[in-house]
Design an enzyme around this catalytic site. Structure first.
Site, PDB file in Angstrom:
ATOM      1  CB  SER A 179      32.515 -51.461 -23.995  1.00  0.00           C
ATOM      2  OG  SER A 179      32.993 -51.501 -22.668  1.00  0.00           O
ATOM      3  CG  ASP A 420      28.841 -47.228 -16.949  1.00  0.00           C
ATOM      4  OD1 ASP A 420      30.014 -47.350 -16.535  1.00  0.00           O
ATOM      5  OD2 ASP A 420      28.524 -47.354 -18.143  1.00  0.00           O
ATOM      6  CG  HIS A 423      31.216 -47.818 -20.431  1.00  0.00           C
ATOM      7  ND1 HIS A 423      30.456 -48.695 -19.713  1.00  0.00           N
ATOM      8  CD2 HIS A 423      31.972 -48.551 -21.258  1.00  0.00           C
ATOM      9  CE1 HIS A 423      30.739 -49.932 -20.096  1.00  0.00           C
ATOM     10  NE2 HIS A 423      31.651 -49.873 -21.030  1.00  0.00           N
TER      11      HIS A 423
END
Ligand code: NAG
Ligand code: NAG
Ligand code: NAG
Ligand code: NAG
Length: 441
Positions: A179, A420, A423
């Site tokens: 990702s 998060d 990312h």
């Protein structure tokens, strides 16, 4: 007495490790969707898995049998620990000399420059991912979008979308990985798409291979989901089991058959090797007894297989191959701010300690990757993003993204518990990775 305390000490160390691991999985995985990410809800309906047979004309990769869900379910009923073995690397050559580069693009500083950055507008990119659209999800500050990477010894060539599209004319640019790599792919699509009028661009979201097409240039910018590079039971972009990860260390026939015709390949792989304790090795499709290796050993095996593929299959005249090094995480604010207990949540500025290196970036992995890439005789260009991204504790979405899980009142009351910090917001850090790619092409 002495014996007893020794045992207690062992028990304590064991418990401490267990706790650390649980914390890490909570912070980094949150039911897996943080690492694998999702482009959109539709993904789950298009996450078709390949069960067909592919042509068998590849020289590399022994097993051409493609495993279906039921094969994976049956595999590795039992396991024993992995005994490190030497793989032959006769095909590799050591890089001759060291062509002295004029300038190290990866060593430098971040400079606030709101005249040139951001390179596009978050809301203006129709292909933006809800996982990375931080402003849309309430992030109040925007300064993180306006940092430009300034190498110490030289200047980067300024990003030019037209020039990039010309470089891509009649070509396929394919990002392959997890990702984080998908984030870089979305960044590239957003960087390019504004140059292309409506009706002349399109996206075919057929996971695991998603393709953006720029019609007038006969060019595609593609993303292929292969978080562990070799074949694994995690190859479905949405449905993959995390508790019991199995890889085929010597097999990437299925993957390679999709990526072998790309003109420019950009690979990454790292975090998936770190998100669990052990990885099972399925050497032969029918094995019931498997070996279990730690992340570094397993990743080494996968990288060796990939390196064999590059060495034997990449056509240097036609193809370019890039490898993006590990993307840093910012899970522990005490690493840059001793005494604090948070993570990247509410971080608004970059770290300005030259050479800062957090605990999320494993030096042993870096060294292993480097020694494998060195042997590929410059068939692969490294995009060494680790150090420059280490500085960017401000670049992560933290709570400002779409989450697919629901959080408890306790979690919501303490946002850093579900932030998060893996990312990257877009526009943001991955745009710079693409500026580097543009400079290196
Ligand atoms: C994990 O996610 C899946 C679907 O995304 C959901 O069905 C499941 O309940 C979640 N599990 C936990 C423990 O949140
Ligand atoms: C850029 O930043 C400066 C200083 O913070 C500010 O005065 C200026 O308005 C900003 N320009 C733009 C275009 O945002
Ligand atoms: C489009 O690009 C492909 C390579 O990706 C090439 O094989 C094909 O000939 C090109 N088509 C045209 C019309 O130039
Ligand atoms: C990337 O850069 C770091 C220094 O920042 C270096 O230690 C490492 O070996 C480099 N990795 C590769 C694969 O070249």
């Amino acid at each position: 007495m002495l014996k007893w305390s020794k045992r207690r000490a062992h028990k304590f160390i064991y418990l401490a490790f267990l706790l650390l691991f649980i914390l890490y999985s909570l912070l980094s995985n949150q039911n897996t969707s943080i690492i694998h990410g999702r482009m959109s809800e539709e993904d789950s309906t298009t996450g078709a898995s390949f069960t067909t047979f592919l042509p068998t004309n590849s020289s590399a990769y022994k097993s051409t049998r493609i495993l279906g869900d039921s094969d994976w379910a049956k595999a590795c009923g039992s396991s024993r620990s992995y005994k490190r073995r030497r793989r032959s690397s006769a095909r590799h050559r050591r890089r001759k000399g060291n062509p002295k580069e004029e300038c190290d693009l990866f060593s430098g500083i971040w400079v606030y420059d709101n005249l040139t950055h951001p390179l596009y507008d978050e809301g203006g990119c129709p292909y933006m991912s809800d996982q990375l659209a931080c402003t849309k999800h309430g992030r109040p500050d925007v300064e993180y979008q306006s940092l430009r990477w300034q190498p110490h010894g030289c200047n980067l060539k300024r990003w030019n979308g037209r020039e990039m599209l010309e470089k891509l004319r009649d070509k396929r640019l394919m990002f392959v990985g997890d990702s984080l790599n998908r984030g870089q792919w979305i960044s590239m699509v957003c960087l390019l798409q504004s140059m292309i009028p409506n009706g002349k661009k399109s996206m075919s979201p057929n996971a695991p291979l998603t393709i953006f097409t720029a019609e007038e240039y006969n060019a595609t910018v593609e993303f292929y989901w292969a978080p562990l590079i070799v074949e694994s039971n995690s190859d479905d972009p949405v449905n993959h089991r995390l508790d019991d990860r199995i890889i085929r260390p010597n097999s990437l026939f299925k993957h390679a058959s999709l990526w072998k015709n790309a003109d420019i390949l950009v690979f990454n792989s790292y975090l998936w090797w770190r998100s669990g304790p052990m990885i099972k090795l399925l050497w032969n499709a029918d094995d019931e007894m498997c070996e279990e290796a730690d992340g570094l050993d397993a990743m080494t095996l996968a990288m060796e297989t990939w390196a064999d593929w590059v060495a034997s299959s990449v056509d240097r005249m036609r193809q370019r191959v890039f490898f993006v090094t590990m993307s840093p995480t910012h899970l522990w604010s005490r690493e840059w701010n001793p005494g604090s207990e948070g993570n990247c949540f509410e971080e608004k500025t970059s770290i300005n300690i030259e050479g800062y290196w957090g605990s999320g970036s494993d030096p042993n992995t870096m060294q292993m990757v480097r020694s494998i890439l060195d042997r590929l005789d410059s068939k692969v260009t490294v995009i060494n993003i680790t150090q420059l991204s280490e500085y960017r504790k401000d670049g992560h979405p933290s709570i400002y993204r779409k989450f697919w899980e629901t959080f408890s009142p306790q979690q919501l009351a303490n946002p850093s518990t579900y932030s998060d910090c893996i990312h990257w917001c877009l526009p943001g850090v991955p745009d710079v990775w693409n500026e580097l790619l543009f400079n290196l092409l």
